[in-house]
Enzyme design. Structure first.
Site, short mmCIF file in Angstrom:
data_model
loop_
_atom_site.label_atom_id
_atom_site.label_comp_id
_atom_site.label_asym_id
_atom_site.label_seq_id
_atom_site.Cartn_x
_atom_site.Cartn_y
_atom_site.Cartn_z
N ASP A 1 0.55 -1.01 0.00
CA ASP A 1 -0.43 0.58 -0.11
C ASP A 1 0.63 1.23 -0.26
O ASP A 1 1.75 1.57 0.47
CB ASP A 1 -0.98 -0.15 1.66
N ARG B 1 -9.44 -0.47 12.22
CA ARG B 1 -8.87 0.80 13.45
C ARG B 1 -9.53 0.83 14.94
O ARG B 1 -9.64 0.39 16.35
CB ARG B 1 -8.31 1.88 13.52
P1 13P Z 1 -9.66 4.53 5.31
O1 13P Z 1 -8.71 5.58 6.46
O2 13P Z 1 -10.81 5.08 4.75
O3 13P Z 1 -9.40 3.32 5.88
O4 13P Z 1 -8.59 4.44 3.79
C1 13P Z 1 -7.23 3.34 4.06
C2 13P Z 1 -6.24 3.68 2.99
O5 13P Z 1 -6.68 4.56 1.83
C3 13P Z 1 -5.10 2.45 3.01
O6 13P Z 1 -4.63 3.17 1.57
O1 G3H Z 2 -2.96 4.34 3.64
C1 G3H Z 2 -3.01 5.22 4.94
C2 G3H Z 2 -3.25 3.52 5.19
O2 G3H Z 2 -4.36 4.10 6.32
C3 G3H Z 2 -2.03 3.06 6.21
O3 G3H Z 2 -1.62 3.19 7.29
O4 G3H Z 2 0.86 3.67 7.72
O5 G3H Z 2 -0.66 4.08 9.20
O6 G3H Z 2 -0.12 1.81 8.39
P1 G3H Z 2 -0.37 3.71 8.01
ZN ZN Z 3 -4.21 5.17 0.79
#
Ligand code: 13P
Ligand code: G3H
Ligand code: ZN
Length: 310
Positions: free
Chosen positions: A83, A261
């Protein structure tokens, strides 16, 4: 079965007018809750690992936990996805580690630089059978995009999106149409630019789009947090109906982290309050895992529409 790419998941989802849930994972209970729901509902699944997750849990631990999930649920197609990858080197390293899908997020870069970076990752990933998600446009913060001019400056431009996909060869594209990360997505009425989404979908027929920041910020869990000592007043997410509508116009991947979360923390707060003498983590992590499972089941069945798609 081994980890899969997102290729077939997305082509099936596009054809069927439904979406795959991409859930952020950070520990064993989160992985178990999500995977159990997907297995029971026979729903193809994306588990995604963020920079924060790698820092917190270590990529190897998360990968091995996902491998354990594959052993426990051999019939379930799972893609392991990076991600918001921010460099070529990071994408390369997780691909070499066995991830089956990566996101290269060049959305903060000028258009041409985003294309160059994305293309570099696509060339490397495709040689190794890995799918690539890119991003164009910037997710709005709660203060941003209050006017049409501001929206035009930050939201994804449909013509640019078509050119971007053509020139990079990316397998899917994250677009900005009014969502944002976190639990505070809207000050007033929630609104997504569905007309913009339709235009992008028209210019890119058959091509899978991705919605980041797609948590609904489920009121039940916001209230549970606040009732048991939390302080998250005014939290607001994307209404489920808007997510359902997006899945009918080419959105094949829906990113969800904040809802996990909120469910986990709300239930842990409740268990602490109800049982102050307990100090066995299993007594509060167990119900938190069950809450995640039921929340994910609800998403699959009522929002994403991908139950029974295996
Ligand atoms: P949310 O904060 O809406 O759950 O989005 C998560 C997200 O886009 C992770 O890449
Ligand atoms: O894109 C954001 C996601 O919620 C992940 O966030 O880097 O704090 O795990 P994080
Ligand atoms: Zn995201």
């Amino acid at each position: 079965m081994p980890l899969v790419t997102t290729k077939k998941m997305f082509s099936d989802a596009y054809e069927g007018g439904y979406a795959i849930g991409a859930f952020n994972v950070n520990n064993m209970e989160i992985i178990q809750g999500i995977v159990e729901a997907a297995r029971e509902e026979r729903a193809p699944l994306i588990l995604q690992v963020s920079a924060g997750a790698r820092k917190y849990a270590n990529s190897t631990y998360l990968k091995k936990l996902v491998e354990a999930a594959l052993i426990e649920s051999p019939e379930l197609p799972i893609a392991l996805h990076l991600d918001h990858g921010d460099t070529f080197e990071l994408c390369k390293s997780v691909i070499e580690d066995g991830f089956t899908s990566v996101m290269i997020d060049g959305s903060h870069l000028p258009f041409e630089e985003n294309i160059l970076l994305t293309k570099q990752v696509v060339d490397f990933a495709h040689d190794r059978g890995v799918t690539v998600e890119a991003e164009l446009g910037r997710l709005a913060g709660i203060e941003d995009a209050v006017s049409v001019d501001a929206e035009d400056a930050t939201f994804t431009d449909p013509d640019q999106a078509a050119e971007f996909v053509e020139r990079t060869g990316a397998d899917s594209l994250a677009i900005a149409i009014g969502t944002s990360h976190g639990a505070y997505k809207f000050k007033g009425e929630p609104r997504l630019d569905i007309e913009r989404l339709k235009k992008i979908n028209q210019l890119l027929p058959g091509f899978p789009l991705v919605l980041h920041g797609a948590s609904s910020v489920i009121p039940e869990f916001v209230e549970m947090n606040n009732q048991y000592g939390g302080e998250i007043p005014g939290a607001k997410g994307v209404p489920e109906e808007l997510i359902r509508e997006a899945t009918r116009h080419g959105v094949c991947k829906v990113n969800i982290d904040s809802d996990l979360r909120l469910a986990m923390t709300g239930v842990i707060r409740r268990e602490f309050a109800k049982n102050p003498s307990n100090f066995d983590p299993r007594v509060y992590l167990g119900p938190a895992r069950t809450a995640i499972k039921e929340m994910v089941r609800h998403k699959i069945v009522n929002v994403l529409g991908n139950a029974n798609k295996i």
